[in-house]
Scaffold this active site. Structure first.
Site, mmCIF file in Angstrom:
data_model
loop_
_atom_site.group_PDB
_atom_site.id
_atom_site.type_symbol
_atom_site.label_atom_id
_atom_site.label_comp_id
_atom_site.label_asym_id
_atom_site.label_seq_id
_atom_site.Cartn_x
_atom_site.Cartn_y
_atom_site.Cartn_z
ATOM 1 N N SER A 15 1.058 -1.316 0.123
ATOM 2 C CA SER A 15 -0.228 -0.032 -0.381
ATOM 3 C C SER A 15 1.227 1.277 -0.036
ATOM 4 C CB SER A 15 -1.333 -0.187 1.306
ATOM 5 O OG SER A 15 -1.540 -0.740 1.332
ATOM 6 N N PRO A 191 14.968 -0.341 6.804
ATOM 7 C CA PRO A 191 14.152 -0.968 6.057
ATOM 8 C C PRO A 191 14.672 -0.728 4.090
ATOM 9 C CG PRO A 191 13.736 -0.105 7.377
ATOM 10 C CD PRO A 191 14.636 0.682 7.002
ATOM 11 N N GLY A 355 -22.802 -3.368 -6.290
ATOM 12 C CA GLY A 355 -22.399 -4.100 -5.064
ATOM 13 C C GLY A 355 -23.593 -5.559 -4.985
ATOM 14 N N CYS A 382 -25.229 1.006 -11.513
ATOM 15 C CA CYS A 382 -25.478 -0.157 -11.195
ATOM 16 C C CYS A 382 -26.070 -0.744 -10.411
ATOM 17 C CB CYS A 382 -23.735 -1.115 -11.281
ATOM 18 S SG CYS A 382 -24.153 -2.765 -11.960
ATOM 19 N N GLY A 384 -27.260 0.495 -7.653
ATOM 20 C CA GLY A 384 -28.211 1.667 -7.612
ATOM 21 C C GLY A 384 -29.126 2.075 -8.412
ATOM 22 N N ARG A 463 -24.994 -9.354 -13.948
ATOM 23 C CA ARG A 463 -25.417 -10.398 -14.098
ATOM 24 C C ARG A 463 -27.223 -9.788 -14.212
ATOM 25 N NH1 ARG A 463 -22.602 -12.924 -10.578
ATOM 26 N NH2 ARG A 463 -21.369 -14.054 -11.925
ATOM 27 N N HIS A 508 -21.433 1.591 -15.609
ATOM 28 C CA HIS A 508 -19.906 1.752 -14.416
ATOM 29 C C HIS A 508 -19.413 2.754 -15.334
ATOM 30 C CE1 HIS A 508 -20.160 -0.848 -11.161
ATOM 31 N NE2 HIS A 508 -20.928 -2.089 -12.380
ATOM 32 N N GLU A 510 -18.012 5.098 -13.579
ATOM 33 C CA GLU A 510 -16.958 6.482 -12.862
ATOM 34 C C GLU A 510 -15.295 5.377 -13.053
ATOM 35 O OE1 GLU A 510 -18.825 4.112 -12.348
ATOM 36 O OE2 GLU A 510 -18.184 1.957 -10.575
HETATM 37 N N1 GLN Z 1 -25.739 -7.637 -7.875
HETATM 38 C C1 GLN Z 1 -26.381 -6.609 -9.337
HETATM 39 C C2 GLN Z 1 -25.886 -8.083 -10.525
HETATM 40 O O1 GLN Z 1 -25.388 -8.680 -10.698
HETATM 41 C C3 GLN Z 1 -25.669 -5.685 -9.651
HETATM 42 C C4 GLN Z 1 -23.909 -5.576 -9.655
HETATM 43 C C5 GLN Z 1 -23.377 -3.839 -9.488
HETATM 44 O O2 GLN Z 1 -23.618 -3.350 -8.829
HETATM 45 N N2 GLN Z 1 -22.163 -4.253 -10.137
HETATM 46 O O3 GLN Z 1 -26.822 -7.117 -11.467
#
Ligand code: GLN
Length: 542
Positions: A15, A191, A355, A382, A384, A463, A508, A510
């Site tokens: 890191s 180090p 997520g 996504c 969200g 997915r 995405h 971002e």
């Molecule tokens: N879990 C959700 C899906 O697979 C969203 C994936 C994500 O946010 N990258 O569709």
């Protein structure tokens, strides 16, 4: 000209910001008119990070061609214009997979298959593969720290690579930490000596040592490192913690002549440097006036790296809007507890990122409801976007229990579901909708106003999809699909018109934001949030 190679290794601790430093070197060489390629080598056994938990590994960065990669590639893309693809990141797992597949096919003609030469040869050819006649320099960053057992075959491979390419074609840069002992007020070089000693045992003599440090490098310590590590004094470079922004790193390195050192050592045909545009952006960062507070409500909130590109994209959008971003990171589950109606008090915008898995989903739904009802600018990405769809289905359309089949397979209202062709897939690795897809925007929408064009490409990693069976119900209630995959008619963006800014995207964005080219959706989201902030202050004082 044949391609030259720079290897960046790390010592003392992990890191240290090796990814950032490698990206900064890439920027400096591009600035000198050179064509570069970046590569990250990860010595772990996973074939790629796609199946790893964000808590373990941080965000999974996705390239246009759908590679699921290490988050350092995000730094590479934010700092440079080097194209990234499946070959830009490889792991021990991928190397072993290819060697074992060859062994099973009988390609080794009965020989004993060994780490040296078979694994090291496979590593060397994966590095060689991204060189090309039009590439001046490959910058390959080796993950982990010198001394790690799992890194040994890679160090052996790059040692051999250096021998084969010969002097003048290869440069080893070692990034290290100089700890500062507060009690005695001293900077310690031991180090670093040990770490370079380890490298030299393997047969690698670094040409340049970059020292991460809290305090400036005194001449005495520089001399010591030079002598003990067998590196010229001028090639011991200080990389002190930056005051304002990580984007200062290239300037700090260039001020000490690092780009010139590389150019001289590798005899590269370079043009003069001009970092004025980059410097201008940093000057702006130092004078940002307004502060905009953005709540990020997600599952992996404790770990900054899990949403790395999102936070960077918000920073870029802040620079474009002359404001600094204050993050209010809230664990989604907190919205499932008493008193959660105040968690968004005072924020100027809400962002719900991507997520997987069920934890915190109900909390995210409550957060989106609050933002919708109290007109807080909202950006869903996504997962969200899927959450926003579920929230509106339940609370506006009145479909009680509406859900994604990811979280409730037997829901009566599967507003987010799998496409028929995905239902048979069993494997977890590399089987999502991955990489860049086209999207057509509806004229007059928030999205269209942001992008200023109707045809865009964005990267996906998911997915589940918006279920077209419910499209007209949503439209009738004001949640309008404003971005559609042209051939497959998939809903990629939904937004409310009668809300200051409520936009949710299945992809995405971002991943494509850069400090000098902020992503248009992030830019407009932060702009909407910044307009809310003075309004609110005025209404408070009235
Ligand atoms: N879990 C959700 C899906 O697979 C969203 C994936 C994500 O946010 N990258 O569709």
């Amino acid at each position: 000209m044949t391609t030259k190679f720079i290897f960046v290794t790390g010592g003392v601790v992990s890191s240290l910001g090796k990814g950032l430093t490698s990206a900064a070197i890439g920027l400096l060489l591009e600035n000198r008119g050179l064509s570069i390629r970046m590569q990250k080598i990860d010595p772990y056994l996973n074939v790629d990070p796609g199946t790893m938990s964000p808590f373990q590994h941080g965000e999974v960065y996705v390239t246009d061609d759908g590679a699921e990669t290490d988050l350092d590639l995000g730094h590479y893309e934010r700092f440079t214009s080097s194209p990234l693809d499946q070959m830009s990141n490889f792991t021990t797992g991928r190397i072993y997979q290819s060697v074992i597949e060859k062994e099973r096919r009988g390609d080794y003609l009965g020989k004993t298959v060994q780490v040296i030469p078979h694994i090291t040869d496979a590593i060397k050819s994966s590095i060689e593969e991204i060189s090309a006649p039009d590439v001046d320099v490959v910058i390959a960053e080796l993950g982990g720290t010198v001394g790690d057992i799992e890194g040994l075959p890679f160090l052996e491979a790059i040692r051999q690579f250096g021998l084969e390419k010969g002097p003048g074609n290869i440069l080893f840069i070692h990034l290290t930490l100089l700890p500062y002992l507060r009690a005695s007020g001293e900077v310690k070089s031991k180090p670093t000596q040990h770490s370079v000693g380890k490298l030299r045992e393997i047969g690698i003599q670094p040409h340049v040592i970059i020292c991460r440090t809290e305090v400036p490098l005194e001449a005495e310590i520089r001399n010591k490192i030079s002598m003990f590590c067998n590196v010229a004094k001028t090639h011991v470079i200080e990389e002190k913690d930056v005051d304002f922004s990580i984007y200062e790193v290239p300037i700090v390195l260039s001020d000490q002549g690092l780009d010139q050192i590389i150019i001289d050592n590798l005899k590269l045909p370079a043009s003069p440097k001009d970092l004025s545009e980059w410097q201008g952006m940093i000057d702006k960062v130092k004078t940002l006036s307004q502060t905009v507070e953005i709540a990020v409500v997600g599952k992996y909130i404790e770990l900054h790296d899990a949403y790395k590109s999102i936070y960077e994209a918000l920073t870029h959008a802040g620079i474009a809007n002359h404001c600094s971003i204050q993050l209010r990171k809230i664990r989604a589950r907190e919205f499932e507890e008493n008193g959660s109606e105040h968690l968004l008090d005072g924020v100027d915008g809400l962002l719900v990122p991507g997520g997987f898995g069920e934890r915190g989903i109900e909390g995210m739904i409550s957060a989106v409801r609050q933002a919708r009802e109290t007109k807080i600018p909202f950006f869903g990405i996504c997962l969200g976007m899927q959450i926003a769809t579920i929230e509106v289905a339940r609370n506006v359309l009145g479909f009680a229990g509406a859900h994604s089949t990811e979280f409730n397979e037997t829901t009566e209202h599967p507003v987010i579901s799998l496409l028929a062709e995905q239902e048979q897939i069993q494997d977890m690795g590399g089987t999502m909708r991955l990489g860049s897809y086209p999207c057509r925007l509806k004229e007059g929408s928030h999205a269209h106003r942001a992008y200023k064009q109707t045809s865009i490409h964005e990267r996906h990693r998911h997915r589940y999809e918006f279920n077209n069976r419910y499209r007209s119900d949503f439209e009738a209630n004001g949640l309008i699909p404003t971005g559609i995959h042209p051939d497959r008619d998939l809903v990629e963006i939904v937004e409310f018109q009668d809300h200051p800014w409520f936009v949710a995207v299945q992809y995405h964005p971002e991943f494509k934001s850069k400090p000098l080219q902020p992503h248009p959706l992030f830019r407009d989201f932060v702009s909407a949030a910044s307009q809310r902030s003075p309004e609110r202050q005025a209404s408070h004082s009235a």
